[in-house]
Write an enzyme that holds these catalytic residues in place. Structure first.
Site, short mmCIF file in Angstrom:
data_model
loop_
_atom_site.label_atom_id
_atom_site.label_comp_id
_atom_site.label_asym_id
_atom_site.label_seq_id
_atom_site.Cartn_x
_atom_site.Cartn_y
_atom_site.Cartn_z
N ASN A 15 0.87 -1.19 0.00
CA ASN A 15 0.00 0.00 0.00
C ASN A 15 0.90 1.23 0.00
O ASN A 15 1.55 1.52 0.99
CB ASN A 15 -0.89 -0.04 1.26
CG ASN A 15 -1.71 1.24 1.42
OD1 ASN A 15 -1.79 2.06 0.50
ND2 ASN A 15 -2.32 1.39 2.59
N LYS A 17 0.08 4.27 -0.09
CA LYS A 17 -0.50 5.46 0.58
C LYS A 17 -0.27 6.68 -0.33
O LYS A 17 -0.35 6.54 -1.55
CB LYS A 17 0.09 5.63 1.98
CG LYS A 17 -0.03 4.32 2.79
CD LYS A 17 0.23 4.47 4.25
CE LYS A 17 0.06 3.11 4.94
NZ LYS A 17 0.17 3.17 6.38
N HIS A 101 -9.38 1.28 5.16
CA HIS A 101 -8.08 1.41 5.83
C HIS A 101 -8.25 2.32 7.05
O HIS A 101 -9.01 3.29 7.01
CB HIS A 101 -7.04 1.97 4.86
CG HIS A 101 -5.65 1.88 5.41
ND1 HIS A 101 -5.16 2.80 6.31
CD2 HIS A 101 -4.67 0.97 5.20
CE1 HIS A 101 -3.92 2.44 6.63
NE2 HIS A 101 -3.61 1.34 5.98
N GLU A 103 -6.53 4.64 8.16
CA GLU A 103 -6.28 6.07 7.90
C GLU A 103 -7.51 6.73 7.29
O GLU A 103 -7.80 7.90 7.55
CB GLU A 103 -5.03 6.24 7.00
CG GLU A 103 -3.77 5.95 7.80
CD GLU A 103 -2.62 5.36 6.99
OE1 GLU A 103 -2.64 5.41 5.75
OE2 GLU A 103 -1.69 4.82 7.64
N GLU A 173 -5.14 -5.04 10.62
CA GLU A 173 -4.07 -4.04 10.81
C GLU A 173 -4.33 -3.31 12.13
O GLU A 173 -5.10 -2.35 12.17
CB GLU A 173 -4.09 -3.02 9.68
CG GLU A 173 -3.79 -3.58 8.32
CD GLU A 173 -3.18 -2.52 7.39
OE1 GLU A 173 -2.06 -2.75 6.93
OE2 GLU A 173 -3.80 -1.47 7.17
N GLY A 179 2.93 2.00 10.93
CA GLY A 179 3.91 3.08 10.80
C GLY A 179 4.67 3.37 12.09
O GLY A 179 5.34 4.39 12.20
N SER A 219 3.80 -2.41 10.30
CA SER A 219 5.26 -2.51 10.47
C SER A 219 5.83 -3.85 10.01
O SER A 219 6.75 -4.38 10.62
CB SER A 219 5.64 -2.22 11.93
OG SER A 219 5.27 -0.89 12.28
P1 13P Z 1 3.36 0.21 7.77
O1 13P Z 1 3.81 -1.07 7.12
O2 13P Z 1 4.13 1.43 7.30
O3 13P Z 1 3.25 0.09 9.25
O4 13P Z 1 1.85 0.47 7.23
C1 13P Z 1 0.93 -0.56 7.31
C2 13P Z 1 -0.28 -0.18 6.54
O5 13P Z 1 -1.03 0.70 6.92
C3 13P Z 1 -0.54 -0.89 5.27
O6 13P Z 1 -1.83 -0.63 4.80
#
Ligand code: 13P
Length: 258
Positions: A15, A17, A101, A103, A173, A179, A219
Site C-alpha cells: 500500500n 499510501k 483502511h 487512515e 491491521e 507506521g 510494520s
Molecule cells: P506500515 O507497514 O508502514 O506500518 O503500514 C501498514 C499499513 O497501513 C498498510 O496498509
C-alpha cells in the site's frame, strides 16, 4: 495447517499510501518485476494513489504484479465530486481495492456501513475487496480487541453474497502497529486473525472462512516477515513503508516458507 495447504495462495500487497508520482510508480513496478522473476506460489499486488493507476496497470500488464486501488466509492457514477467508482477502476485494469483502511476511518470518517457498501460495489464490478479491520491502542489496552473485530467484520461483510465469499480478502491491521515500527508479536497477530476468521465463519459460513485470505498489516518488514508467514492463519501481508523500496518489498515477497 497453513493457509497454502488449504488452497489460500499467499498474497503480498504494497500500500503506497500518498507516495510516488505516476512516473516513479511505473519505474518501481518495472524494477520490481525484474527483482521478482521466478517467484511462484504467491500473488503480488501494489496499490498506487489514484493518479498512478493507469500507468501502473499498463506497466504491470504481463508481469506477476497486479494493481489495487486504495479506495473505491459505492456509486457507479453521479454528482460525487472527488470520488472514483469501481467501474472506472476496473476499466483501467485495476484488480482490487483496499477498503476501510484505518487512515480513511481516522481522517475521513469512514464507517463500517460505508465499508459494506464499497465492498458490495467492488464485488459487483469485478474488483477484489481487501477489507481492513483492527483495533486502536486504547481498545487493545482495554481488552476490547475481540469486541472491535466482532463489529467491524460482520458489518463490513454484511452485503456480501455467499457465492462471492471466496473473492473477499481481509486485512487485520492493528492501528498501534501501523507506521510505528511496533509489529504485533506473530502470536498476537495469529490470535487476532483467528478471531477475524471466526467472525467470517459466523457471518458467511465455515466454507467461506476456510477460503478467505486474511492478511496481517502493521510494520511488516524483511526482519519479521518469515515469522509472520509461519503462523497458520496469516495468509499474507499488507505492507506500508517497507513496500516503497524494491529491495525490502521483494525480500518480503520472497518470504521463506515454514
Ligand atoms: P506500515 O507497514 O508502514 O506500518 O503500514 C501498514 C499499513 O497501513 C498498510 O496498509
Amino acid at each position: 495447517m497453513a493457509g497454502a495447504e488449504r488452497g489460500r495462495t499467499p498474497l503480498v500487497v504494497g500500500n503506497w499510501k500518498m507516495f510516488k508520482t505516476s512516473g516513479e510508480g511505473a519505474s518501481f513496478i518495472r524494477d520490481l518485476a525484474e527483482a521478482l522473476s521466478g517467484v511462484k506460489d504467491r500473488e503480488i499486488m501494489v496499490a498506487p494513489p489514484f493518479t498512478g493507476l493507469y500507468e501502473a496497470a499498463q506497466v504491470a500488464e504481463g508481469t506477476c504484479i497486479s494493481i489495487a486501488a486504495q479506495d473505491v466509492f459505492w456509486e457507479r457514477e453521479g454528482a460525487y465530486t472527488g470520488e472514483v467508482s469501481a467501474t472506472m477502476l476496473a476499466d483501467l485494469g485495476v484488480k482490487a481495492a483496499i477498503i476501510g483502511h484505518s487512515e480513511r476511518r481516522q481522517y475521513f470518517g469512514e464507517t463500517d456501513e460505508w465499508v459494506a457498501k464499497k465492498v458490495c460495489a467492488a464485488l459487483d464490478h469485478g474488483l477484489q475487496p481487501i477489507i481492513c479491520v483492527g483495533e486502536s491502542e486504547e481498545e487493545r489496552e482495554a481488552g476490547a480487541t475481540a469486541e472491535v473485530l466482532a463489529e467491524q467484520v460482520p458489518v463490513g461483510l454484511s452485503l456480501v453474497r455467499r457465492e462471492d465469499a471466496g473473492r473477499v480478502t481481509l486485512a487485520y491491521e492493528p492501528i498501534w502497529a501501523i507506521g510505528t515500527g511496533k509489529t504485533a508479536d506473530p502470536g498476537v497477530a495469529q490470535e487476532a486473525i483467528s478471531l477475524v476468521r471466526r467472525e467470517v465463519a459466523d457471518t458467511l459460513g465455515a466454507e467461506a472462512a476456510r477460503m478467505t485470505r486474511i492478511l496481517y498489516g502493521g510494520s511488516v518488514g524483511p526482519g519479521n516477515i518469515d515469522e509472520l508467514m509461519a503462523q497458520p492463519d496469516i495468509d499474507g501481508v499488507l505492507v506500508g513503508g517497507a513496500g516503497l523500496q524494491v529491495g525490502s518489498f521483494s525480500r518480503i515477497v520472497r518470504f521463506e516458507k515454514p
